[in-house]
Motif scaffolding. Structure first.
Motif, PDB file in Angstrom:
ATOM      1  N   LEU A 133      11.229   9.779   6.334  1.00 16.97           N
ATOM      2  CA  LEU A 133      11.056   9.741   5.027  1.00 16.97           C
ATOM      3  C   LEU A 133      11.471   8.390   4.426  1.00 16.97           C
ATOM      4  CD1 LEU A 133      13.062  13.017   4.121  1.00 16.97           C
ATOM      5  CD2 LEU A 133      10.723  12.608   3.887  1.00 16.97           C
ATOM      6  N   PHE A 134      12.184   7.764   5.144  1.00 15.69           N
ATOM      7  CA  PHE A 134      12.694   6.047   4.880  1.00 15.69           C
ATOM      8  C   PHE A 134      11.511   5.337   4.916  1.00 15.69           C
ATOM      9  CE2 PHE A 134      13.617   1.681   6.191  1.00 15.69           C
ATOM     10  CZ  PHE A 134      14.344   1.594   4.966  1.00 15.69           C
ATOM     11  N   VAL A 135      10.483   5.452   6.065  1.00 17.17           N
ATOM     12  CA  VAL A 135       9.086   5.034   6.086  1.00 17.17           C
ATOM     13  C   VAL A 135       8.195   5.356   5.118  1.00 17.17           C
ATOM     14  CG1 VAL A 135       7.391   4.598   7.736  1.00 17.17           C
ATOM     15  CG2 VAL A 135       9.710   4.458   8.434  1.00 17.17           C
ATOM     16  N   VAL A 136       8.230   6.494   4.658  1.00 21.49           N
ATOM     17  CA  VAL A 136       7.237   7.059   3.830  1.00 21.49           C
ATOM     18  C   VAL A 136       7.472   6.305   2.571  1.00 21.49           C
ATOM     19  CG1 VAL A 136       6.085   9.295   2.585  1.00 21.49           C
ATOM     20  CG2 VAL A 136       6.445   9.009   5.232  1.00 21.49           C
ATOM     21  N   PHE A 137       8.844   6.559   1.892  1.00 21.31           N
ATOM     22  CA  PHE A 137       9.369   6.280   0.574  1.00 21.31           C
ATOM     23  C   PHE A 137       9.255   4.776   0.410  1.00 21.31           C
ATOM     24  CE2 PHE A 137       9.926  10.701   0.477  1.00 21.31           C
ATOM     25  CZ  PHE A 137       9.646  11.197  -0.907  1.00 21.31           C
ATOM     26  N   SER A 138       9.350   4.002   1.787  1.00 19.93           N
ATOM     27  CA  SER A 138       9.292   2.542   1.588  1.00 19.93           C
ATOM     28  C   SER A 138       7.764   2.191   1.212  1.00 19.93           C
ATOM     29  CB  SER A 138       9.979   1.958   2.751  1.00 19.93           C
ATOM     30  OG  SER A 138      11.183   2.237   3.051  1.00 19.93           O
TER      31      SER A 138
ATOM     32  N   THR B 128       3.888   0.953  -5.204  1.00 18.37           N
ATOM     33  CA  THR B 128       4.340   1.168  -6.566  1.00 18.37           C
ATOM     34  C   THR B 128       4.418  -0.431  -7.196  1.00 18.37           C
ATOM     35  OG1 THR B 128       5.093   3.335  -6.357  1.00 18.37           O
ATOM     36  CG2 THR B 128       5.557   2.119  -8.421  1.00 18.37           C
ATOM     37  N   LEU B 129       5.268  -1.019  -6.510  1.00 13.48           N
ATOM     38  CA  LEU B 129       5.761  -2.393  -7.040  1.00 13.48           C
ATOM     39  C   LEU B 129       4.568  -3.293  -7.094  1.00 13.48           C
ATOM     40  CD1 LEU B 129       8.884  -3.023  -5.127  1.00 13.48           C
ATOM     41  CD2 LEU B 129       8.677  -2.566  -7.429  1.00 13.48           C
ATOM     42  N   LEU B 130       3.609  -3.214  -6.029  1.00 11.55           N
ATOM     43  CA  LEU B 130       2.413  -4.234  -5.734  1.00 11.55           C
ATOM     44  C   LEU B 130       1.433  -3.850  -6.796  1.00 11.55           C
ATOM     45  CD1 LEU B 130       2.407  -4.883  -2.017  1.00 11.55           C
ATOM     46  CD2 LEU B 130       3.483  -6.463  -3.546  1.00 11.55           C
ATOM     47  N   GLY B 131       1.234  -2.634  -7.012  1.00 13.77           N
ATOM     48  CA  GLY B 131       0.132  -2.025  -7.692  1.00 13.77           C
ATOM     49  C   GLY B 131       0.290  -2.065  -9.137  1.00 13.77           C
ATOM     50  N   ASN B 132       1.664  -1.908  -9.593  1.00 14.48           N
ATOM     51  CA  ASN B 132       1.626  -2.217 -11.119  1.00 14.48           C
ATOM     52  C   ASN B 132       1.896  -3.470 -11.363  1.00 14.48           C
ATOM     53  OD1 ASN B 132       2.315   0.678 -12.438  1.00 14.48           O
ATOM     54  ND2 ASN B 132       3.243   1.131 -10.662  1.00 14.48           N
ATOM     55  N   LEU B 133       2.701  -4.322 -10.605  1.00 15.35           N
ATOM     56  CA  LEU B 133       2.858  -5.878 -10.952  1.00 15.35           C
ATOM     57  C   LEU B 133       1.460  -6.721 -10.784  1.00 15.35           C
ATOM     58  CD1 LEU B 133       5.980  -6.916  -8.816  1.00 15.35           C
ATOM     59  CD2 LEU B 133       5.901  -6.832 -11.365  1.00 15.35           C
ATOM     60  N   GLY B 134       0.397  -6.154  -9.857  1.00 22.80           N
ATOM     61  CA  GLY B 134      -0.771  -6.588  -9.699  1.00 22.80           C
ATOM     62  C   GLY B 134      -1.388  -6.069 -11.130  1.00 22.80           C
ATOM     63  N   LEU B 135      -1.385  -4.992 -11.704  1.00 23.65           N
ATOM     64  CA  LEU B 135      -2.053  -4.495 -12.884  1.00 23.65           C
ATOM     65  C   LEU B 135      -1.614  -5.378 -14.088  1.00 23.65           C
ATOM     66  CD1 LEU B 135      -4.512  -2.602 -14.014  1.00 23.65           C
ATOM     67  CD2 LEU B 135      -2.816  -0.970 -13.993  1.00 23.65           C
ATOM     68  N   ILE B 136      -0.329  -5.522 -14.233  1.00 24.80           N
ATOM     69  CA  ILE B 136       0.361  -6.069 -15.293  1.00 24.80           C
ATOM     70  C   ILE B 136      -0.166  -7.806 -15.125  1.00 24.80           C
ATOM     71  CG2 ILE B 136       2.387  -7.092 -16.322  1.00 24.80           C
ATOM     72  CD1 ILE B 136       3.828  -4.597 -15.069  1.00 24.80           C
ATOM     73  N   ALA B 137      -0.161  -8.368 -13.889  1.00 23.61           N
ATOM     74  CA  ALA B 137      -0.789  -9.522 -14.135  1.00 23.61           C
ATOM     75  C   ALA B 137      -2.196  -9.907 -14.348  1.00 23.61           C
ATOM     76  CB  ALA B 137      -0.246 -10.288 -12.589  1.00 23.61           C
ATOM     77  N   LEU B 138      -2.764  -8.919 -13.872  1.00 24.30           N
ATOM     78  CA  LEU B 138      -4.300  -8.770 -14.358  1.00 24.30           C
ATOM     79  C   LEU B 138      -4.583  -8.733 -15.735  1.00 24.30           C
ATOM     80  CD1 LEU B 138      -7.284  -9.031 -13.107  1.00 24.30           C
ATOM     81  CD2 LEU B 138      -7.104  -6.391 -13.123  1.00 24.30           C
ATOM     82  N   ILE B 139      -3.719  -7.791 -16.396  1.00 19.77           N
ATOM     83  CA  ILE B 139      -4.010  -7.589 -17.848  1.00 19.77           C
ATOM     84  C   ILE B 139      -3.574  -8.772 -18.482  1.00 19.77           C
ATOM     85  CG2 ILE B 139      -3.347  -6.166 -19.922  1.00 19.77           C
ATOM     86  CD1 ILE B 139      -3.586  -3.889 -17.837  1.00 19.77           C
TER      87      ILE B 139
ATOM     88  N   VAL C 187      14.418   2.726 -10.808  1.00 15.97           N
ATOM     89  CA  VAL C 187      15.914   3.322 -11.212  1.00 15.97           C
ATOM     90  C   VAL C 187      16.572   4.057  -9.957  1.00 15.97           C
ATOM     91  CG1 VAL C 187      17.237   4.875 -12.722  1.00 15.97           C
ATOM     92  CG2 VAL C 187      15.572   3.129 -13.784  1.00 15.97           C
ATOM     93  N   PHE C 188      15.559   4.860  -9.399  1.00 15.08           N
ATOM     94  CA  PHE C 188      16.131   5.668  -8.256  1.00 15.08           C
ATOM     95  C   PHE C 188      15.766   5.577  -6.755  1.00 15.08           C
ATOM     96  CE2 PHE C 188      12.329   7.787  -9.383  1.00 15.08           C
ATOM     97  CZ  PHE C 188      11.794   8.043  -8.103  1.00 15.08           C
ATOM     98  N   SER C 189      14.589   4.588  -6.730  1.00 13.90           N
ATOM     99  CA  SER C 189      14.074   4.462  -5.435  1.00 13.90           C
ATOM    100  C   SER C 189      15.041   3.639  -4.422  1.00 13.90           C
ATOM    101  CB  SER C 189      12.789   3.850  -5.531  1.00 13.90           C
ATOM    102  OG  SER C 189      11.517   4.606  -6.177  1.00 13.90           O
ATOM    103  N   PRO C 190      15.582   2.688  -4.848  1.00 13.37           N
ATOM    104  CA  PRO C 190      16.388   1.864  -3.815  1.00 13.37           C
ATOM    105  C   PRO C 190      17.600   2.711  -3.372  1.00 13.37           C
ATOM    106  CG  PRO C 190      15.804   0.493  -5.749  1.00 13.37           C
ATOM    107  CD  PRO C 190      15.560   2.001  -6.166  1.00 13.37           C
TER     108      PRO C 190
ATOM    109  N   PRO D  41       3.720   7.242 -10.410  1.00 11.35           N
ATOM    110  CA  PRO D  41       3.709   5.479 -10.706  1.00 11.35           C
ATOM    111  C   PRO D  41       3.009   4.923  -9.858  1.00 11.35           C
ATOM    112  CG  PRO D  41       5.971   6.442 -11.015  1.00 11.35           C
ATOM    113  CD  PRO D  41       5.264   7.603 -10.562  1.00 11.35           C
ATOM    114  N   MET D  42       2.948   5.439  -8.401  1.00  4.55           N
ATOM    115  CA  MET D  42       2.059   4.707  -7.241  1.00  4.55           C
ATOM    116  C   MET D  42       0.779   4.665  -7.668  1.00  4.55           C
ATOM    117  SD  MET D  42       1.944   5.425  -3.196  1.00  4.55           S
ATOM    118  CE  MET D  42       1.136   7.073  -3.575  1.00  4.55           C
ATOM    119  N   LEU D  43       0.153   6.176  -8.023  1.00  2.60           N
ATOM    120  CA  LEU D  43      -1.012   6.225  -8.006  1.00  2.60           C
ATOM    121  C   LEU D  43      -1.936   5.558  -9.473  1.00  2.60           C
ATOM    122  CD1 LEU D  43      -1.672  10.044  -6.846  1.00  2.60           C
ATOM    123  CD2 LEU D  43      -1.939   7.918  -5.640  1.00  2.60           C
TER     124      LEU D  43
END
Length: 325
Positions: free
Chosen positions: A38-43, A49-60, A87-90, A288-290
């Motif tokens: 589960l640690f591997v899966v949720f990591s 989630t981080l890369l996808g959302n940061l990438g979309l924010i930067a692109l826009i 808020v909860f993932s770490p 949030p990931m999708l």
């Protein structure tokens, strides 16, 4: 913020030696053999989630062709997804590695406060985006006039303000309640319902207040989305050409999918205690990931902006020209 919560707690319950000072988050499962997997899966989920959302924010923010109301709302949706997932993932990931699953009183209510801020803001943003699609499809010639930048900024600011007010209301209702034990939360984060179950006073009034408050917000937003799409559907059906109907519907498909991915699991988590943790995983981690992929893979303007950036930096990106449906 943690010290503020702790000070308020101690001042309200001074002299009570049985006051709970920490909680135990049971997490997703108590099976030791599943923790590493589960640690591997949720990591992977959290990193995506981080890369996808940061990438979309930067692109826009860096693409002038995406500086429109729709992408302003989408950019803020990515910000909110990024924040409430963080808020909860770490702590969830740490819980997979450590046997000590305790969380202090102040940290628990801090997590509760910020999670509600961002998840409520997301709900309001989904309603704002539905209204934006309604104006774009039902009144396309007046879209620029109907959705000026000043109105868009006010709608976004109102969404954040609504999230903060809702979170303050719920957190302030929980803070005065005494927690005398047990202190075990059968969840992976400090949600409202699991906390209410641990109070050693009669929390029925608070539970009724919070359920009513949450229900009113959720149902009002859902009603706005439904009404908007009823008008959108009527407008689309009035378009004579099949190509025009398909183009109009495609502008709404991503938003409809996002609403479904958020509302269905969130509704199930509140309707059934047995499904609470499983359903919560979908709207707190999977959605949030999708979302960045839902909006980017189906969106020609986003793919065009990616291709433009690829040309600027000298990257050959032929895969961006694939029409993914």
């Amino acid at each position: 913020m943690p010290s503020l919560f702790l000070t308020a707690r101690l001042s309200l319950l001074a002299g009570n030696s049985t006051v709970v000072s920490q909680f135990i988050l049971l997490g997703l499962t108590g099976e030791p053999e599943l923790q590493a997997a589960l640690f591997v899966v949720f990591s992977v989920v959290y990193l995506t989630t981080l890369l996808g959302n940061l990438g979309l924010i930067a692109l826009i923010t860096t693409s002038p062709q995406l500086h429109t109301p729709m992408y302003l709302f989408l950019c803020n949706l990515s910000v909110v997804d990024l924040c409430y997932s963080s808020v909860f993932s770490p702590r969830l990931l740490i819980g997979f590695l450590l046997d000590n699953k305790t969380i202090s009183y102040s940290a628990c209510f801090t997590q509760h406060f910020f999670f509600l801020v961002f998840v409520t803001t997301e709900v309001f943003l989904l309603a704002v985006m539905a209204y934006d699609r309604y104006v774009a499809i039902c009144s396309p010639l007046l879209y620029t006039i109907s959705m000026p930048k000043s109105l868009c900024v006010r709608l976004v600011a109102g969404s954040y303000l609504g999230g903060i007010l809702n979170s303050l209301t719920q957190t302030c209702c929980l803070l005065p309640l005494p927690f005398c034990g047990p202190n075990i939360i059968n969840h992976y984060f400090c949600d409202t319902n699991p906390l209410l179950q641990l109070t050693c006073s009669d929390g029925h009034l608070n539970e009724l207040l919070l359920v009513t408050f949450n229900g009113t917000i959720s149902m009002t937003v859902l009603l706005i989305i439904i009404v908007s799409y009823v008008y959108i559907l009527v407008s689309i059906l009035s378009i004579r050409s099949a190509r025009g109907r398909h183009k109009a519907f495609s502008t709404c498909a991503s938003h409809l999918l996002t609403v479904t991915l958020f509302y269905v699991p969130a509704g199930l988590s509140h309707m059934s205690a047995k499904l609470d943790k499983v359903a919560s995983i979908f709207y707190t981690a999977i959605t949030p990931m999708l979302n960045p992929f839902v909006y980017s893979l189906r969106n020609k303007e986003v793919r065009a902006a990616l291709k433009c950036i690829g040309h600027v930096v000298g990257l050959d990106t032929p895969y961006l020209s694939i029409n993914i449906m």
